[in-house]
Design an enzyme around this catalytic site. Sequence first.
Site, PDB file in Angstrom:
ATOM      1  N   GLU A  56      36.276  34.156  30.282  1.00 35.87           N
ATOM      2  CA  GLU A  56      35.742  33.847  28.956  1.00 35.87           C
ATOM      3  C   GLU A  56      34.234  34.044  28.894  1.00 35.87           C
ATOM      4  O   GLU A  56      33.701  34.550  27.902  1.00 35.87           O
ATOM      5  CB  GLU A  56      36.082  32.397  28.573  1.00 35.87           C
ATOM      6  CG  GLU A  56      37.577  32.114  28.494  1.00 35.87           C
ATOM      7  CD  GLU A  56      38.138  31.547  29.787  1.00 35.87           C
ATOM      8  OE1 GLU A  56      38.963  30.627  29.720  1.00 35.87           O
ATOM      9  OE2 GLU A  56      37.729  32.028  30.873  1.00 35.87           O
ATOM     10  N   ARG A 211      45.988  47.484  55.453  1.00 34.32           N
ATOM     11  CA  ARG A 211      45.513  48.812  55.810  1.00 34.32           C
ATOM     12  C   ARG A 211      45.851  49.795  54.688  1.00 34.32           C
ATOM     13  O   ARG A 211      46.636  49.489  53.803  1.00 34.32           O
ATOM     14  CB  ARG A 211      46.167  49.294  57.115  1.00 34.32           C
ATOM     15  CG  ARG A 211      45.956  48.366  58.304  1.00 34.32           C
ATOM     16  CD  ARG A 211      46.601  48.912  59.573  1.00 34.32           C
ATOM     17  NE  ARG A 211      48.031  49.101  59.444  1.00 34.32           N
ATOM     18  CZ  ARG A 211      48.937  48.136  59.606  1.00 34.32           C
ATOM     19  NH1 ARG A 211      48.550  46.905  59.871  1.00 34.32           N
ATOM     20  NH2 ARG A 211      50.227  48.399  59.475  1.00 34.32           N
ATOM     21  N   LEU A 299      62.870  33.244  62.053  1.00 40.15           N
ATOM     22  CA  LEU A 299      61.960  32.587  61.112  1.00 40.15           C
ATOM     23  C   LEU A 299      62.391  32.842  59.676  1.00 40.15           C
ATOM     24  O   LEU A 299      62.318  31.942  58.827  1.00 40.15           O
ATOM     25  CB  LEU A 299      60.527  33.072  61.337  1.00 40.15           C
ATOM     26  CG  LEU A 299      59.452  32.416  60.453  1.00 40.15           C
ATOM     27  CD1 LEU A 299      59.488  30.900  60.541  1.00 40.15           C
ATOM     28  CD2 LEU A 299      58.062  32.939  60.823  1.00 40.15           C
TER      29      LEU A 299
END
Length: 364
Positions: A56, A211, A299
């Site tokens: 803003e 990368r 995981l």
Amino acid sequence: MTFSANDHVAMARALALAERGLLTTTPNPRVGCVLINHGEIVGEGWHQRAGTPHAEIIALNAAGPAARNATAFVTLEPCSHFGRTPPCADALIAAGVTRVVAAMTDPNPLVSGRGMERLRASGVQVETGLLEQQARELNPGFISRMTRGRPWLRLKAAATLDGKTALNNGTSQWITGAAARRDGQRWRARACAILTGIGTVRADNPRMTVREIPCERQPLRVLVDARLEVSPTALLLDQGHCLVACAIVAPDKAAVLRGVGVEVLCLPDAEGKVDLPALLRELARRGCNEIHAEAGLALNGALLRDGLVDELLLYVAPMLAGDDARGLFALPTLTGLDQAVRLDLHDVRKVGSDLRVIARPVAS
């Protein structure tokens, strides 16, 4: 509330501006603002990084006196509190803006609704909800951190058409093509942290850095390593900016890691593993909005079982690896399809010769 076609055009422009901050604004939200006066854009801007002017303010500075009697289209409710910068609501009022259209209210408890209240109290016409869903999609991590106390976790994986991430001998380079790998780098770049597990580090010794694409900051690298098995020479730990979450108190091992610039955080759960929900809460406390997970099936499965996966980013290659190859998730054996994890397909498109699927678990 009814918005005109011109209102939609102006907010779409504000959203496009906000997206320019996709890689830089963390821990702040991505926000864009457009000022319209007599049907013309008189000022516009987007928030670029924490500590710099909000969208803003940039738009108001660009507009100058032309901001008086203008309408401000902003993708997020103007702030009403003093943080690193003064309140944007006050600046809009002082500039003489007569109407403010916000795509959504701010989920930050310090702001939520207060910015709108301050504007209304000063006689400014306030409207909300224009292209709200698009605005929310720009800031899933900020919204998650403010409302749930944890980041938005996006789990990325590359798999064959039969759902395999590597051959049984561990070979996985490369399942997908160059275009898909480059696209994955863009998702890494927008994250606050990249999460992986010790199994992936042992198998691939990855750097887990951004990368191939311009990126002025590298996300924090987070390793889940319950027994502190990581070698201090692992590429992931190179140049520091890495957090290792463990589940055992091992002063000697921890000292070696700290000696190479790595932070070690002990977060055991009742089973002697890393407490993943606690880890995400800690990352949220540090201002992390989006977590990009790239890990192995162990995981991946643990994150999914704990209900921590908000989004799957899956690149599917047009090849078959066979039943003996490694899968995506280590999950318990199911006895009925009603136990399966259901997904909502959010976006499906071709990237190079591969398919990119973005899916979100359906809340049970």
